[in-house]
Design an enzyme around this catalytic site. Structure first.
Site, PDB file in Angstrom:
ATOM      1  N   ASP A   1     -24.462   0.668  66.620  1.00 59.40           N
ATOM      2  CA  ASP A   1     -24.480   1.618  65.088  1.00 59.40           C
ATOM      3  C   ASP A   1     -26.063   1.499  64.811  1.00 59.40           C
ATOM      4  OD1 ASP A   1     -23.780   2.678  63.000  1.00 59.40           O
ATOM      5  OD2 ASP A   1     -23.232   0.775  61.581  1.00 59.40           O
TER       6      ASP A   1
ATOM      7  N   GLN B   1     -21.805  -7.728  51.648  1.00 54.45           N
ATOM      8  CA  GLN B   1     -22.578  -7.147  50.617  1.00 54.45           C
ATOM      9  C   GLN B   1     -23.833  -8.744  51.053  1.00 54.45           C
ATOM     10  OE1 GLN B   1     -21.275  -7.617  46.711  1.00 54.45           O
ATOM     11  NE2 GLN B   1     -21.973  -9.628  46.518  1.00 54.45           N
TER      12      GLN B   1
ATOM     13  N   ALA C   1     -27.730  -5.013  49.611  1.00 48.29           N
ATOM     14  CA  ALA C   1     -26.904  -3.545  50.482  1.00 48.29           C
ATOM     15  C   ALA C   1     -26.051  -4.329  50.031  1.00 48.29           C
ATOM     16  CB  ALA C   1     -27.219  -3.657  51.629  1.00 48.29           C
TER      17      ALA C   1
ATOM     18  N   LYS D   1     -25.451 -12.878  54.823  1.00 48.76           N
ATOM     19  CA  LYS D   1     -24.198 -11.313  54.720  1.00 48.76           C
ATOM     20  C   LYS D   1     -22.856 -12.616  54.256  1.00 48.76           C
ATOM     21  CE  LYS D   1     -23.137  -8.594  57.575  1.00 48.76           C
ATOM     22  NZ  LYS D   1     -22.635  -7.370  58.760  1.00 48.76           N
TER      23      LYS D   1
END
Length: 566
Positions: free
Chosen positions: A295, A145, A139, A160
């Site tokens: 989120d 990313q 991702a 990450k």
């Protein structure tokens, strides 16, 4: 000397970025906005001609055009738009819905850069940390990313990694946003109602937290503590020894995306139980913990093969005060009992009604709107009432009536709507009200319990006692100042700044017109005198004067027409 060089370099970088931003605005039809801010001098000449001759965005497409502007300007502006999408009270519903379309998906950056950042941040070669790491990310977003990897001890993880120089880019953009906001307040006073500087300040705090992975690590640890039993919710393990400001390593989750209904069915999992686990988790966060994952889109929620739900990506989280938690519980109880009066009482308690409002008139108008919009929700059985739709309706009514809605309440509204959509896909008949009942009961017992009532009474009595002691002293100070002539009253006439600016513009245009008229008169005198070099039997100096006056006149006319004030 070195600091001065850094300042010059930063200023040069800012000017380049400002020019880029202005060019994108011109491209999408916001030339008039640039002219209003007096920034057209930073636009290349050929684009300045386009700015003066057309390219104005239509009213019915301005929201979509602004979304395209943010999308083209990159990470900082995309994040700003995403934050604004949860603030319809500031930017209106039309803009909020348009900004929700922005996708935080961008091309990945090279693995070599990711490797360099990992080694720099963790202070050792990448081979000493991971047994293997996939070079292609799974991702890529505007800030970071994610790569799959395996630690030396065999633990399966994800890494990450923050984008190279993203922090510097964001800091530059924030400084430019603040400058543009100040210019908006100076030259477009009507924008004051949107509080542009306040929006940028809130955005700055939010994105700076997101740029610091230590903050996300703290969020993971808090959620792990809150869901430590692990019966229905799985929080990935954090590896603190491999975490820094720009690198975050945590347990890799292998599961089914919560929106993949077919795969959930093939795995033989109970969708009703999954829906119950998700709703219970969010009610626990909102009504019990006061700390929630902000989120909850389907890409951040996975169903494990043992039926638990795994939550990932903890960059966005929200805190709630006890007062807001109790108010949300009271909203739910008001829903069940159709008690709209108590709903308005909660608005007063939250400080949403400003001093300038006529409370009695507000109660009358608000009750009328609520009965019109909310009563149709009761056509179904109580078990089928959609609490998320109810809360969303109440929130938008509050915005319509210009109440000061807490940002945390707006964020919860958005989260519950996303959760509601997910749950309706999983289990259309799921009952939100039943799931919330245990949490609302507990909160109301705390609110009206003897200890809470006694504590509140003690605080009020203490405040009253302080006021009684301090009032005579404050009166003496006031009288002393009045006697000494050191007593002033400050007043401000609404709209005086705007009137002053309009007068300045008018006087500048008048002066400009006088200059043009003077040039024309001088050129006429020179032409009639017939002296000096000539072009086509007309004195050259007179011709030049007429030409200059012509272009200055055209410029003045365009400026007046574009201002919309003839």
């Amino acid at each position: 000397m070195f600091s001065e060089l850094l300042k010059i370099r930063k200023t040069y970088r800012n000017i380049n970025r400002i020019t880029q931003i202005l060019n994108v605005l011109v491209k999408h039809g916001f030339g008039q906005f640039i002219e209003q801010l007096n920034l057209y001098g930073l636009i290349p000449f050929r684009k300045r001609i386009k700015l003066l001759t057309g390219g104005v965005v239509l009213d019915n497409t301005v929201a979509a055009s602004l979304r395209q502007v943010f999308e083209e300007l990159g990470p900082s502006f995309i994040k700003l738009a995403q934050i604004l999408s949860s603030r319809p009270d500031l930017i209106t519903e039309r803009y909020a819905q348009e900004f929700e379309k922005l996708q935080d998906e961008v091309p990945p950056f090279p693995y070599e850069s990711a490797k360099e950042i990992i080694e720099t941040e963790l202070g050792r070669p990448i081979e000493e940390i991971f047994a293997e790491i996939e070079e292609t990310p799974i991702a890529a977003a505007s800030i970071s990313q994610v790569h799959r990897a395996t630690l030396k001890d065999g633990s399966i993880v994800v890494v990450k990694v923050q984008r190279p120089k993203i922090k510097e880019t964001v800091e530059t953009d924030i400084s430019i946003m603040k400058m543009l906001s100040s210019l908006m307040l100076k030259y477009i006073p009507d924008t004051e109602i949107f509080n542009p500087l306040g929006i940028i300040s809130e955005f700055s705090k939010t994105i700076k937290k997101e740029l610091n992975f230590f903050e996300e690590a703290k969020n993971i640890e808090r959620f792990s503590k809150n869901f430590k039993d692990g019966k229905t919710i799985k929080i990935p393990l954090l590896y603190p020894e491999f975490t820094s400001e720009r690198v975050l390593v945590m347990e890799r989750i292998e599961g089914i995306r919560i929106s993949d209904i077919n795969s959930i069915d093939r795995a033989g999992l109970d969708r009703d139980e999954i829906a119950a686990a998700l709703v219970n988790a969010y009610f626990k966060m909102i009504l019990d913990d006061g700390f929630f994952h902000a989120d909850p889109h389907p890409g951040n929620l996975f169903v494990l093969y043992d039926g638990r739900i795994a939550i990932v990506d903890f960059g966005m989280a929200g805190w709630l005060t006890p007062v807001v938690m109790e108010s949300i519980a009271a909203l739910l109880i008001a829903l069940v009992h159709k008690d709209f009066e108590s709903l308005i009482d909660q608005f007063v308690e939250l400080g949403m009604i400003t001093d300038e409002m006529d409370v009695d008139r507000f109660r009358q108008d608000f009750l009328s709107d609520m009965m019109e919009l909310l009563l149709p929700l009761y056509d179904s059985a109580l078990a089928e009432i959609n609490f998320a739709e109810y809360l969303n309706t109440v929130t938008h009514l509050a915005i319509k009536h210009k109440l000061k809605v807490p940002s945390s309440l707006l964020l919860i509204d958005k989260c519950l709507l996303i959760v509601d959509n997910t749950v309706r896909e999983l289990a259309p008949t799921f009952n939100f009200i039943t799931a919330a009942a245990p949490y609302t009961s507990t909160l109301m017992m705390k609110k009206y319990g003897p200890k809470r009532v006694f504590d509140k009474l003690e605080r009020h009595l203490s405040g009253l006692a302080d006021s009684l002691i301090d009032t005579p002293k404050k009166l003496r100070v006031l009288l002393r100042r009045m006697i000494a002539g050191d007593f002033t009253i400050k007043s401000q006439i609404a709209g005086i700044d705007r009137l002053t600016r309009d007068l300045e513009k008018s006087s500048n245009r008048l002066s400009f017109s006088i200059v043009i008229a003077s040039i024309i008169m001088s050129s006429s005198i020179l032409t009639l005198s017939g002296t000096g070099a000539k072009i086509f039997d007309i004195p050259a100096i007179g011709t030049l004067g007429f030409t200059i006056a012509f272009f200055l006149g055209i410029w003045l006319i365009i400026s007046i027409l574009r201002s919309g004030k003839l």
